[in-house]
Motif scaffolding. Structure first.
Motif, PDB file in Angstrom:
ATOM      1  N   GLY A  32      -5.534   3.509   5.895  1.00 36.31           N
ATOM      2  CA  GLY A  32      -5.962   4.439   5.166  1.00 36.31           C
ATOM      3  C   GLY A  32      -7.536   3.382   4.209  1.00 36.31           C
ATOM      4  O   GLY A  32      -8.041   4.101   3.245  1.00 36.31           O
ATOM      5  N   GLY A  33      -8.047   3.115   6.063  1.00 37.25           N
ATOM      6  CA  GLY A  33      -9.358   2.490   5.054  1.00 37.25           C
ATOM      7  C   GLY A  33     -10.290   3.539   5.942  1.00 37.25           C
ATOM      8  O   GLY A  33      -9.741   5.030   6.377  1.00 37.25           O
ATOM      9  N   SER A  34     -11.811   2.580   5.318  1.00 44.62           N
ATOM     10  CA  SER A  34     -12.887   4.025   6.351  1.00 44.62           C
ATOM     11  C   SER A  34     -13.808   3.502   7.327  1.00 44.62           C
ATOM     12  O   SER A  34     -13.704   2.057   6.701  1.00 44.62           O
ATOM     13  N   LEU A  35     -14.404   3.915   7.673  1.00 45.12           N
ATOM     14  CA  LEU A  35     -15.628   3.921   9.002  1.00 45.12           C
ATOM     15  C   LEU A  35     -16.644   4.582   9.014  1.00 45.12           C
ATOM     16  O   LEU A  35     -16.246   5.690   8.990  1.00 45.12           O
ATOM     17  N   ARG A  36     -17.953   4.561   9.187  1.00 41.11           N
ATOM     18  CA  ARG A  36     -18.662   5.517   9.620  1.00 41.11           C
ATOM     19  C   ARG A  36     -19.623   4.977  10.694  1.00 41.11           C
ATOM     20  O   ARG A  36     -20.191   4.324  11.107  1.00 41.11           O
ATOM     21  N   LEU A  37     -18.863   6.172  11.899  1.00 38.24           N
ATOM     22  CA  LEU A  37     -19.208   6.070  13.801  1.00 38.24           C
ATOM     23  C   LEU A  37     -20.840   6.618  13.607  1.00 38.24           C
ATOM     24  O   LEU A  37     -21.258   8.039  12.856  1.00 38.24           O
ATOM     25  N   SER A  38     -21.880   5.832  14.189  1.00 37.11           N
ATOM     26  CA  SER A  38     -23.729   6.232  14.020  1.00 37.11           C
ATOM     27  C   SER A  38     -23.408   7.266  15.555  1.00 37.11           C
ATOM     28  O   SER A  38     -23.093   6.054  16.227  1.00 37.11           O
ATOM     29  N   CYS A  39     -24.056   7.971  16.067  1.00 40.87           N
ATOM     30  CA  CYS A  39     -24.803   8.927  17.636  1.00 40.87           C
ATOM     31  C   CYS A  39     -25.880   8.543  17.852  1.00 40.87           C
ATOM     32  O   CYS A  39     -26.622   9.590  16.664  1.00 40.87           O
ATOM     33  N   ALA A  40     -26.640   7.396  18.018  1.00 38.43           N
ATOM     34  CA  ALA A  40     -28.319   7.737  18.075  1.00 38.43           C
ATOM     35  C   ALA A  40     -28.726   8.586  18.944  1.00 38.43           C
ATOM     36  O   ALA A  40     -28.056   8.021  20.827  1.00 38.43           O
ATOM     37  N   ALA A  41     -29.426   9.483  19.713  1.00 41.10           N
ATOM     38  CA  ALA A  41     -29.694  10.738  20.404  1.00 41.10           C
ATOM     39  C   ALA A  41     -31.399  10.020  20.334  1.00 41.10           C
ATOM     40  O   ALA A  41     -32.505  10.350  19.895  1.00 41.10           O
ATOM     41  N   VAL A  58     -25.880  11.365  14.669  1.00 38.69           N
ATOM     42  CA  VAL A  58     -24.727  12.361  14.298  1.00 38.69           C
ATOM     43  C   VAL A  58     -24.372  11.204  13.493  1.00 38.69           C
ATOM     44  O   VAL A  58     -24.052   9.777  14.048  1.00 38.69           O
ATOM     45  N   TYR A  59     -23.344  11.427  12.608  1.00 41.85           N
ATOM     46  CA  TYR A  59     -22.661  10.951  12.146  1.00 41.85           C
ATOM     47  C   TYR A  59     -21.496  11.389  11.862  1.00 41.85           C
ATOM     48  O   TYR A  59     -21.666  12.100  11.493  1.00 41.85           O
ATOM     49  N   LEU A  60     -19.783  10.029  12.266  1.00 46.45           N
ATOM     50  CA  LEU A  60     -18.735  11.101  11.426  1.00 46.45           C
ATOM     51  C   LEU A  60     -18.047   9.916  10.601  1.00 46.45           C
ATOM     52  O   LEU A  60     -18.190   8.482  11.022  1.00 46.45           O
ATOM     53  N   GLN A  61     -17.662  10.481   9.245  1.00 48.18           N
ATOM     54  CA  GLN A  61     -17.380   9.629   8.145  1.00 48.18           C
ATOM     55  C   GLN A  61     -16.116   9.494   8.461  1.00 48.18           C
ATOM     56  O   GLN A  61     -15.471  11.070   8.681  1.00 48.18           O
ATOM     57  N   MET A  62     -15.544   8.555   8.291  1.00 53.39           N
ATOM     58  CA  MET A  62     -13.846   8.552   8.637  1.00 53.39           C
ATOM     59  C   MET A  62     -12.685   8.542   7.368  1.00 53.39           C
ATOM     60  O   MET A  62     -12.895   6.736   7.835  1.00 53.39           O
ATOM     61  N   ASN A  63     -12.113   9.062   6.797  1.00 54.64           N
ATOM     62  CA  ASN A  63     -11.829   8.103   5.470  1.00 54.64           C
ATOM     63  C   ASN A  63     -10.365   8.682   5.666  1.00 54.64           C
ATOM     64  O   ASN A  63      -8.973   9.167   6.684  1.00 54.64           O
TER      65      ASN A  63
END
Length: 124
Positions: free
Chosen positions: A15-24, A79-84
């Motif tokens: 049920g939690g959240s994380l935000r992944l980042s990808c620096a290009a 680029v980000y991936l917000q995961m909820n």
């Protein structure tokens, strides 16, 4: 030389959240599609989400629609991936990937550049 560096993974409860980042870095990505894939232990690498750098059109795997959001920051080349609403089945190593704009956004073979991956673990 193209480099993709992921960050933001970790351990989170269901049920939690994380935000992944990808620096290009290493080139101009205006004609690229950026994507996230994931690979769970003992399983194949699966498509998660993709975004076209210039017009920000997006595409998601059915398993993450409505829970994950892919976005990009042109100024930061990130680029980000917000995961909820994370679930235990989201546990995997998440990889950032880049391809020169094409039509098969969910096909791993189309992506030439890959990051090293970041671990996401969702506990039940």
């Amino acid at each position: 030389q193209v480099q993709l560096v992921e960050s933001g993974g970790g351990l989170v409860q269901t049920g939690g959240s994380l935000r992944l980042s990808c620096a290009a870095s290493g080139r101009t990505f205006s004609n690229y599609v950026m994507a996230w894939f994931r690979q769970a232990p003992g399983k194949e690498r699966d498509f998660v989400a993709a975004i076209r750098w210039t017009v920000a059109s997006t595409y998601y795997a059915d398993s993450v629609k409505g829970r994950f959001t892919i976005s990009r920051d042109n100024a930061k080349n990130t680029v980000y991936l917000q995961m909820n609403s994370l679930k235990p089945e989201d546990t995997a190593v998440y990889y950032c990937a880049a391809q020169l704009y094409g039509s098969n956004w969910n096909n791993m073979a189309e992506y030439r550049y890959w990051g090293q991956g970041t671990q996401v673990t969702v506990s039940s």
